[in-house]
Design a protein around this motif. Structure first.
Motif, PDB file in Angstrom:
ATOM      1  N   UNK A 194      43.048  47.489  32.381  1.00 14.05           N
ATOM      2  CA  UNK A 194      42.952  46.028  32.381  1.00 14.05           C
ATOM      3  C   UNK A 194      44.234  45.410  32.925  1.00 14.05           C
ATOM      4  N   UNK A 195      45.374  45.949  32.533  1.00 17.19           N
ATOM      5  CA  UNK A 195      46.664  45.453  33.030  1.00 17.19           C
ATOM      6  C   UNK A 195      46.733  45.593  34.551  1.00 17.19           C
ATOM      7  N   UNK A 196      46.260  46.726  35.070  1.00 12.55           N
ATOM      8  CA  UNK A 196      46.245  46.965  36.512  1.00 12.55           C
ATOM      9  C   UNK A 196      45.414  45.916  37.236  1.00 12.55           C
ATOM     10  N   UNK A 197      44.267  45.530  36.663  1.00 10.04           N
ATOM     11  CA  UNK A 197      43.416  44.525  37.300  1.00 10.04           C
ATOM     12  C   UNK A 197      44.106  43.159  37.297  1.00 10.04           C
ATOM     13  N   UNK A 198      44.723  42.799  36.170  1.00 10.15           N
ATOM     14  CA  UNK A 198      45.392  41.498  36.069  1.00 10.15           C
ATOM     15  C   UNK A 198      46.564  41.414  37.037  1.00 10.15           C
ATOM     16  N   UNK A 199      47.425  42.421  37.050  1.00 13.49           N
ATOM     17  CA  UNK A 199      48.573  42.414  37.957  1.00 13.49           C
ATOM     18  C   UNK A 199      48.107  42.484  39.407  1.00 13.49           C
ATOM     19  N   UNK A 200      47.090  43.300  39.669  1.00  9.73           N
ATOM     20  CA  UNK A 200      46.597  43.431  41.029  1.00  9.73           C
ATOM     21  C   UNK A 200      46.083  42.128  41.602  1.00  9.73           C
ATOM     22  N   UNK A 201      45.328  41.376  40.798  1.00  9.49           N
ATOM     23  CA  UNK A 201      44.760  40.129  41.307  1.00  9.49           C
ATOM     24  C   UNK A 201      45.770  38.981  41.288  1.00  9.49           C
ATOM     25  N   UNK A 236      37.964  43.833  43.146  1.00 10.41           N
ATOM     26  CA  UNK A 236      37.475  45.186  43.485  1.00 10.41           C
ATOM     27  C   UNK A 236      38.617  46.079  43.959  1.00 10.41           C
ATOM     28  N   UNK A 237      39.486  45.543  44.803  1.00 13.79           N
ATOM     29  CA  UNK A 237      40.607  46.352  45.284  1.00 13.79           C
ATOM     30  C   UNK A 237      41.588  46.662  44.151  1.00 13.79           C
ATOM     31  N   UNK A 238      41.743  45.722  43.234  1.00 13.61           N
ATOM     32  CA  UNK A 238      42.630  45.963  42.098  1.00 13.61           C
ATOM     33  C   UNK A 238      42.084  47.081  41.222  1.00 13.61           C
ATOM     34  N   UNK A 239      40.764  47.129  41.069  1.00  8.26           N
ATOM     35  CA  UNK A 239      40.128  48.198  40.289  1.00  8.26           C
ATOM     36  C   UNK A 239      40.193  49.521  41.041  1.00  8.26           C
ATOM     37  N   UNK A 240      39.986  49.464  42.359  1.00 10.17           N
ATOM     38  CA  UNK A 240      39.911  50.682  43.160  1.00 10.17           C
ATOM     39  C   UNK A 240      41.255  51.390  43.262  1.00 10.17           C
ATOM     40  N   UNK A 241      42.348  50.624  43.279  1.00 12.48           N
ATOM     41  CA  UNK A 241      43.661  51.258  43.431  1.00 12.48           C
ATOM     42  C   UNK A 241      43.893  52.263  42.305  1.00 12.48           C
ATOM     43  N   UNK A 242      44.749  53.199  42.544  1.00 12.38           N
ATOM     44  CA  UNK A 242      45.054  54.209  41.534  1.00 12.38           C
ATOM     45  C   UNK A 242      45.782  53.624  40.338  1.00 12.38           C
ATOM     46  N   UNK A 259      36.813  53.558  34.515  1.00 11.69           N
ATOM     47  CA  UNK A 259      35.615  52.717  34.691  1.00 11.69           C
ATOM     48  C   UNK A 259      35.955  51.296  34.264  1.00 11.69           C
ATOM     49  N   UNK A 260      36.068  50.400  35.219  1.00 17.11           N
ATOM     50  CA  UNK A 260      36.414  49.006  34.926  1.00 17.11           C
ATOM     51  C   UNK A 260      35.439  48.074  35.638  1.00 17.11           C
ATOM     52  N   UNK A 261      35.330  46.857  35.115  1.00 17.96           N
ATOM     53  CA  UNK A 261      34.482  45.829  35.719  1.00 17.96           C
ATOM     54  C   UNK A 261      35.185  44.486  35.600  1.00 17.96           C
ATOM     55  N   UNK A 262      34.945  43.608  36.572  1.00 20.46           N
ATOM     56  CA  UNK A 262      35.604  42.306  36.558  1.00 20.46           C
ATOM     57  C   UNK A 262      34.788  41.284  37.329  1.00 20.46           C
ATOM     58  N   UNK A 263      35.083  40.020  37.082  1.00 18.58           N
ATOM     59  CA  UNK A 263      34.518  38.899  37.831  1.00 18.58           C
ATOM     60  C   UNK A 263      35.674  37.952  38.130  1.00 18.58           C
ATOM     61  N   UNK A 288      33.446  30.658  44.624  1.00 15.51           N
ATOM     62  CA  UNK A 288      32.316  31.414  44.104  1.00 15.51           C
ATOM     63  C   UNK A 288      32.785  32.430  43.077  1.00 15.51           C
ATOM     64  N   UNK A 289      31.858  32.803  42.199  1.00 19.14           N
ATOM     65  CA  UNK A 289      32.095  33.934  41.300  1.00 19.14           C
ATOM     66  C   UNK A 289      31.749  35.215  42.056  1.00 19.14           C
ATOM     67  N   UNK A 290      32.674  36.139  42.053  1.00 18.47           N
ATOM     68  CA  UNK A 290      32.478  37.413  42.749  1.00 18.47           C
ATOM     69  C   UNK A 290      32.702  38.542  41.751  1.00 18.47           C
ATOM     70  N   UNK A 291      31.701  39.410  41.617  1.00 16.01           N
ATOM     71  CA  UNK A 291      31.812  40.521  40.691  1.00 16.01           C
ATOM     72  C   UNK A 291      32.433  41.743  41.340  1.00 16.01           C
ATOM     73  N   UNK A 292      32.994  42.597  40.501  1.00 10.21           N
ATOM     74  CA  UNK A 292      33.602  43.837  40.986  1.00 10.21           C
ATOM     75  C   UNK A 292      33.294  44.950  39.992  1.00 10.21           C
ATOM     76  N   UNK A 293      32.982  46.117  40.523  1.00  6.90           N
ATOM     77  CA  UNK A 293      32.695  47.288  39.684  1.00  6.90           C
ATOM     78  C   UNK A 293      33.462  48.479  40.234  1.00  6.90           C
ATOM     79  N   UNK A 294      33.829  49.378  39.354  1.00  3.32           N
ATOM     80  CA  UNK A 294      34.655  50.521  39.717  1.00  3.32           C
ATOM     81  C   UNK A 294      33.871  51.493  40.586  1.00  3.32           C
ATOM     82  N   UNK A 295      34.344  51.801  41.792  1.00  2.00           N
ATOM     83  CA  UNK A 295      33.627  52.760  42.637  1.00  2.00           C
ATOM     84  C   UNK A 295      33.653  54.181  42.077  1.00  2.00           C
ATOM     85  N   UNK A 296      34.531  54.455  41.096  1.00  2.00           N
ATOM     86  CA  UNK A 296      34.538  55.775  40.457  1.00  2.00           C
ATOM     87  C   UNK A 296      33.296  55.969  39.590  1.00  2.00           C
TER      88      UNK A 296
END
Length: 587
Positions: A494-501, A509-515, A556-560, A571-579
């Motif tokens: 979750x921290x990775x997604x917040x800092x990434x965005x 999605x890119x924030x979730x996808x990154x390592x 496994x993470x998810x975000x909007x 717009x609202x854009x959803x993101x799901x973990x490609x893993x």
């Protein structure tokens, strides 16, 4: 030597003040960000759903299409995941839900499982010896009273729009007409076959005559679960906690083939979901709100972000070893506090306000160096902390799922749900798996002659890493809704997604996808292999991290997120973990 939690984490198949921060800014006081001034007060957007399975995401989107709220959609997702992702969550488990609206109002709901009335601190001792985690999981002793349906009923009563029975339609159809085994479910059946096949009902449902997991693509029908869901849809959540279903749960737990344990129908009847005060804090110009105790994950997220605020992560960027070193150091400090102080606040004094106090967080941040590693972090001494309790190490968590929804009115629901380990306790009732959530307590109730805050007690809820969050932008508009699955890895994800965005201007999605780089038990610094971050191992070692290991991780993470589109509108854009097999869906 690595303990079992560390091995499971690293294995390829492992899974201002508090009060002012929580209060929404008055409309007149909300600063307007130059890059979000185009955002309308009420989004001209139909909403979106994100979940760990496309069929569950579609169930939520159907609710939005019917005029339902974000809460309606989230409940429909939870029910559908009971069918198609039984290894991770469902009505036999529990969860945490955070809801938010465009006016800045945030609420949180505690549907965490509860220990039965017969439970004692020595619940996991046999002949005076503490069971290992692997021995404690299977069967009855690990089962807590499920909370998801009471949570759903409470949240629906407050912010639902559609009739209760409508929310069950997609899940009933999936269970009755059948659903295809996915690669992830097949894979989990393979490595957790001893749990998934513990109960004859589970073996009959998911395994072939030769004992092998059903192949990918096999259509499975679960008429027992369809009947259970139909009854709850017609009669309400009480039909789960009273009558025949309650008797079946109590009997199953009490006569389990492994670790039978007392659970009464009175235990189920007594279960209540709880409305908890959300825990909120400021990160730069953003307001971050999450679940408070018995969630430990939310406080861990807020502490970590607060400790990082003095560093210019934006200038460093996502490719900087220094940035990931700092993130891991802040997480290590927050984890130490988590292990020492966080538990069910109805049973022990949890110093939530002290742990999130800006002055305390700043003092913890001062321990972080840009050039040297801590390696071993000790807990701090927050205001309100009691020295009656001993620090106890991290719990061996694995499973869980996160999903989120935003409706046409801009209301959001961020919901993390779990049965704990893959397929929970392995016990099935009415077509669903019962959780093994009680193994989230400290199995050994004492350490260094003191009781641990997270020891087993009758009626108590175990500590959790689940961290559903919502983030408001500087203009007062919801900016991000996020959460993750994976036990101990949840807060770092979750921290990775917040800092990434927010710091690195990545899409969700890119924030979730990154390592990811994160601390693990035993002083290990884990780096996700197969990602660009794996090349950072030598640089991280140069900071003095003594045990840097690049390994695969089952994340496994998810975000909007609320972002401008190519049409110039937001717009609202959803993101799901490609893993994972995650997906997003719109009405």
């Amino acid at each position: 030597m690595m303990n079992r939690l560390t091995r499971s984490l690293l294995a390829p198949l492992a899974i201002a003040s508090l009060a002012s921060a929580c209060a929404p800014l008055p409309n007149a006081a909300r600063p307007v960000s130059a890059n979000t001034s185009a955002a309308p007060a009420i989004p001209e957007d139909p909403g979106v759903v994100t979940a760990a399975d496309p069929r569950a995401a579609a169930a939520g989107a159907e609710m939005l299409r019917l005029g339902g709220s974000a809460t309606d959609a989230a409940i429909a997702v939870m029910l559908a995941l009971t069918v198609v992702e039984p290894q991770s969550s469902g009505i036999g488990g529990g969860g945490f839900l955070v809801t938010a609206d465009e006016a800045g109002n945030v609420a949180s709901f505690d549907g965490r499982e509860m220990a039965p009335s017969a439970a004692t601190p020595d619940w996991f001792k046999v002949d005076g010896k503490v069971l290992s985690h692997s021995d404690a999981v299977p069967g009855g002793r690990s089962v807590g009273v499920p909370g998801n349906l009471r949570l759903a009923a409470m949240a629906h009563a407050r912010t639902g729009k559609l009739p209760w029975r409508v929310l069950f339609g997609p899940a009933i159809k999936l269970a009755g007409e059948g659903f295809a085994i996915t690669p992830r479910l097949n894979n989990t059946l393979g490595f957790a076959s001893d749990i998934a096949g513990l109960d004859p009902a589970g073996r009959a449902l998911f395994f072939g005559p030769d004992g092998s997991p059903l192949p990918v693509g096999t259509v499975v029908r679960n008429p027992a679960l369809a009947a259970t869901l139909e009854k709850i849809a017609a009669l309400g959540a009480d039909s789960f906690y009273l009558g025949g279903n309650a008797k079946a749960i109590a009997a199953k737990v009490g006569t389990a083939p492994r670790n039978p344990a007392p659970m009464s129908t009175a235990d189920l009847a007594a279960y209540k979901a709880k409305s908890r005060d959300p825990v909120c804090g400021r990160y730069r110009v953003y307001r971050v709100c999450t679940m408070g105790p018995p969630s430990a994950g939310g406080v861990t997220v807020l502490q970590t972000l607060g400790e990082l605020e003095r560093f210019d992560l934006k200038a460093m960027g996502p490719a900087s070893p220094t940035a990931w070193h700092l993130i891991a150091e802040a997480e290590r400090l927050a984890f130490a506090d988590r292990d020492a102080w966080l538990a069910d606040p109805d049973f022990v004094p949890v110093p939530t306000a002290g742990l999130t106090d800006p002055a305390y967080v700043a003092a913890r941040s001062a321990l972080i160096s840009e050039t040297a590693a801590i390696n071993t972090a000790a807990p701090g001494k927050p205001a309100g902390g009691s020295d009656r309790f001993a620090m106890a190490g991290p719990i061996d968590e694995h499973g869980t799922t996160h999903f989120a929804a935003v409706d046409r009115w801009g209301n959001a629901a961020s919901y993390t749900s779990t049965v704990e380990s893959a397929f929970g306790s392995g016990l099935m009732v009415g077509g669903y798996f019962l959780n093994n959530e009680l193994t989230d307590f400290n199995l050994d109730p004492d350490r260094d002659g003191k009781p641990t805050a997270n020891r087993v007690e009758a009626g108590k809820r175990p500590r959790s890493s689940m961290s559903p969050v919502v983030v408001y932008g500087p203009d007062g508009h919801l900016r991000l809704i996020a959460g993750a699955a994976g036990g101990y890895t949840i807060p770092p994800q979750v921290i990775r997604v917040i800092i990434g965005t927010l710091d690195w201007n990545l899409s969700a999605r890119d924030a979730i996808t990154q390592g990811i780089v994160m601390p693990a038990p035993g002083g290990i610094l884990a780096v996700e292999s197969g990602t660009p971050l794996a090349a950072m191992v030598p640089a991280l070692q140069a900071f003095g991290h003594t045990k840097v290991v690049a390994v695969p991780m089952r994340l496994k993470a998810n975000a909007i997120e609320w972002v401008p589109g190519t049409d110039g509108k937001y717009h609202w854009v959803g993101a799901a973990d490609p893993r994972s097999e995650g997906a997003t869906a719109s009405p």
